[in-house]
Design an enzyme around this catalytic site. Structure first.
Site, PDB file in Angstrom:
ATOM      1  N   TYR A   1       0.858  -1.185   0.000  1.00 45.48           N
ATOM      2  CA  TYR A   1       0.000   0.000   0.000  1.00 45.48           C
ATOM      3  C   TYR A   1       0.888   1.227   0.000  1.00 45.48           C
ATOM      4  O   TYR A   1       1.859   1.295   0.766  1.00 45.48           O
ATOM      5  CB  TYR A   1      -0.892   0.000   1.243  1.00 45.48           C
ATOM      6  CG  TYR A   1      -1.762   1.236   1.383  1.00 45.48           C
ATOM      7  CD1 TYR A   1      -2.820   1.481   0.506  1.00 45.48           C
ATOM      8  CD2 TYR A   1      -1.543   2.149   2.413  1.00 45.48           C
ATOM      9  CE1 TYR A   1      -3.623   2.608   0.637  1.00 45.48           C
ATOM     10  CE2 TYR A   1      -2.352   3.281   2.556  1.00 45.48           C
ATOM     11  CZ  TYR A   1      -3.383   3.509   1.673  1.00 45.48           C
ATOM     12  OH  TYR A   1      -4.173   4.623   1.810  1.00 45.48           O
TER      13      TYR A   1
ATOM     14  N   LYS B   1       4.472   8.929   8.863  1.00 45.27           N
ATOM     15  CA  LYS B   1       4.297   8.267  10.169  1.00 45.27           C
ATOM     16  C   LYS B   1       5.312   8.722  11.228  1.00 45.27           C
ATOM     17  O   LYS B   1       5.120   9.793  11.800  1.00 45.27           O
ATOM     18  CB  LYS B   1       4.247   6.755   9.967  1.00 45.27           C
ATOM     19  CG  LYS B   1       3.032   6.392   9.084  1.00 45.27           C
ATOM     20  CD  LYS B   1       2.648   4.937   8.991  1.00 45.27           C
ATOM     21  CE  LYS B   1       1.298   4.818   8.297  1.00 45.27           C
ATOM     22  NZ  LYS B   1       1.267   4.039   7.097  1.00 45.27           N
TER      23      LYS B   1
ATOM     24  N   ASP C   1       9.316   3.109  -0.495  1.00 52.78           N
ATOM     25  CA  ASP C   1       8.267   3.721   0.317  1.00 52.78           C
ATOM     26  C   ASP C   1       8.502   3.310   1.762  1.00 52.78           C
ATOM     27  O   ASP C   1       8.114   2.218   2.188  1.00 52.78           O
ATOM     28  CB  ASP C   1       6.887   3.287  -0.176  1.00 52.78           C
ATOM     29  CG  ASP C   1       5.769   3.908   0.649  1.00 52.78           C
ATOM     30  OD1 ASP C   1       6.077   4.672   1.592  1.00 52.78           O
ATOM     31  OD2 ASP C   1       4.592   3.626   0.354  1.00 52.78           O
TER      32      ASP C   1
HETATM   33  C1  LIG Z   1       0.578   4.571   5.760  1.00 49.83           C
HETATM   34  C2  LIG Z   1       1.281   4.378   4.503  1.00 49.83           C
HETATM   35  C3  LIG Z   1       1.143   5.261   3.421  1.00 49.83           C
HETATM   36  C4  LIG Z   1       0.124   6.366   3.414  1.00 49.83           C
HETATM   37  O1  LIG Z   1       0.365   7.321   4.389  1.00 49.83           O
HETATM   38  P1  LIG Z   1      -0.826   8.290   4.839  1.00 49.83           P
HETATM   39  O2  LIG Z   1      -0.163   9.229   5.795  1.00 49.83           O
HETATM   40  O3  LIG Z   1      -1.855   7.406   5.468  1.00 49.83           O
HETATM   41  O4  LIG Z   1      -1.333   8.960   3.634  1.00 49.83           O
HETATM   42  C5  LIG Z   1       1.937   5.089   2.317  1.00 49.83           C
HETATM   43  N1  LIG Z   1       2.823   4.090   2.252  1.00 49.83           N
HETATM   44  C6  LIG Z   1       2.988   3.218   3.257  1.00 49.83           C
HETATM   45  C7  LIG Z   1       4.004   2.144   3.145  1.00 49.83           C
HETATM   46  C8  LIG Z   1       2.202   3.320   4.408  1.00 49.83           C
HETATM   47  O5  LIG Z   1       2.339   2.418   5.375  1.00 49.83           O
END
Ligand SMILES: *Cc1c(COP(=O)(O)O)cnc(C)c1O
Length: 426
Positions: free
Chosen positions: A143, A266, A238
């Protein structure tokens, strides 16, 4: 479920779709009524009925120091008193950029945004602008936020371009995204052999935390790095979830890979909205105002949010911080696995740094197909029993879990003991 949570959930559903502002919060996967939280402190949080839980979600990753760490709260209060937003540069943004570039050698330059979604969306636009190519490779089950190019599922054939996985995503856009199997080197090689000259970027979670936890095979990451270099594609790690969660040098340090671009979120906001994307200078200089790739944000680099992030990043740089976090997370996994084994429950668990996966399956999975093979009903039973006992895990069998520095060994032992009692009566 309890009275006040139920009342709030009914009220919430009147004017908020599904009663929640992000879908996994709705408990659709596990059933039942979501808890509404009123307060958090350290490893614990309290719901609207006054029930206390040991928290293994940590706001889905940001809360690496636990809830309401006094130094983070103080930093936020200080910054807030000086002004909530200027829409103009502030010194704390420089501090944040310098710190991120110092901690991650792959970053020459970095730009701050307000969410992980913005970070990945912008990194992809940048990779496309830099390469002049449109095609994108992602992996099933990873994701990367909810932007259009990324809400895509595999096409009908193995190496055919994708279809939208969400309503509202144009097929014309999804057709640029190739969705491959995680940890499958041969398939990735096949994709580059066929489409190498049109691939702008590969985006990957270097440890997946969005289909439960999947650890990468080293050979998979090595092959990805080599293929991107060979074909002139941009490798995007990511690290929105793994960043400063699996270690101080993130997953890229842990696995010894230098990506071209990295996305963060995060932990770098410590519970406030901060995201970032950064990487090689020649790529980053393509962004406006230096270059032709447009990207902007009214609240980007917001001083209050950045203060929370800086305070968090300061604290996690203490010597031994990630060793202790890793040990505690491992102890949780080992304890749960031993309890399950003792009572003959099919279960496995693993962790990387401060993130973990629990699987109702003999062995930890390596791919999306193997994750799907976990016993979802068993997870749901476990989830509700643990919730009733005051241990809050992610309300889905397909999410990773998180331990914070505020979790004590006693907390972990308490959770393991609760699980043992549940497995005993399984
Ligand atoms: C949480 C997450 C996102 C999205 O971040 P948001 O702050 O919720 O938009 C993108 N990539 C990864 C790997 C994530 O865990």
């Amino acid at each position: 479920m309890s009275h006040r949570n139920q009342q709030l959930f009914e009220r919430a559903q009147r004017h908020i779709p599904g009663g929640v502002n992000s879908p996994v919060r709705a408990f659709r996967s596990v059933g039942g009524t979501p808890c509404f939280f009123t307060q958090g402190s350290g490893s614990r949080m309290t719901d609207a009925d006054g029930k206390s839980y040991l928290d293994y979600v940590g706001s889905w990753g940001p809360l690496i120091l636990g809830h309401a760490h006094p130094e983070v709260v103080a930093a936020v209060q200080q910054a807030a008193a000086l002004g909530l937003s200027f829409g103009a540069p502030t010194e704390s943004e420089i501090e944040m950029a310098n710190l991120l570039c110092a901690l991650l050698p792959s970053l020459d330059m970095v730009r701050l945004v307000s969410s992980g979604t913005e970070a990945t969306m912008s990194a992809i636009r940048l990779a496309r602008g830099f390469t002049g190519r449109d095609a994108l490779i992602k992996f099933e089950g990873c994701y990367h936020g909810h932007s259009d190019s990324l809400l895509v599922k595999a096409g009908s054939g193995m190496l055919t371009f994708g279809n939208p996985s969400s309503g509202g995503v144009p097929a014309d856009l999804a057709k640029h995204t190739l969705v491959l199997d995680y940890n499958n080197v041969a398939q990735l090689e096949g994709a580059f052999a066929e489409y190498g000259a049109s691939i702008a970027a590969v985006i990957v979670e270097p440890v997946v935390g969005n289909m439960n936890l999947i650890a990468p095979r080293q050979a998979f990451l090595d092959a990805m790095r080599g293929l991107c270099t060979k074909h002139g594609a941009v490798l995007i790690f990511d690290e929105v979830m793994t960043g400063f969660r699996v270690g101080l040098t993130c997953a890229q340090g842990h696995y010894g890979i230098t990506p071209d671009l990295t996305t963060l979120g995060k932990v770098i906001g410590g519970g406030m909205p901060v995201g970032a994307f950064g990487g090689k200078r020649e790529i980053m200089e393509m962004i406006a105002p230096l270059g032709p790739v447009y990207q902007a944000g009214t609240l980007s680099g917001n001083p209050v949010a950045v203060a929370a992030g800086l305070a968090t990043l300061r604290l996690i740089q203490q010597p031994g911080f990630h060793d202790a976090l890793t040990r505690k997370t491992q102890a949780l996994c080992d304890g749960l696995a031993a309890a399950a084994k003792q009572h003959g429950v099919t279960f496995s668990a693993q962790s990387v740094g401060g993130m973990f996966g629990l699987y109702f399956r003999q062995q930890p999975p390596h791919s999306y197909a193997e994750v799907m093979d976990c016993d979802k009903d068993a997870f749901n039973r476990f989830f509700h029993a643990m919730l009733a006992a005051g241990h809050y895990f992610a309300p889905s069998a397909f999410e990773a879990g998180f331990v914070s520095a505020a979790h004590s060994e006693t907390d972990i032992a308490e959770t393991v003991a609760a699980a043992e009692a549940i497995f005993k009566a399984w």
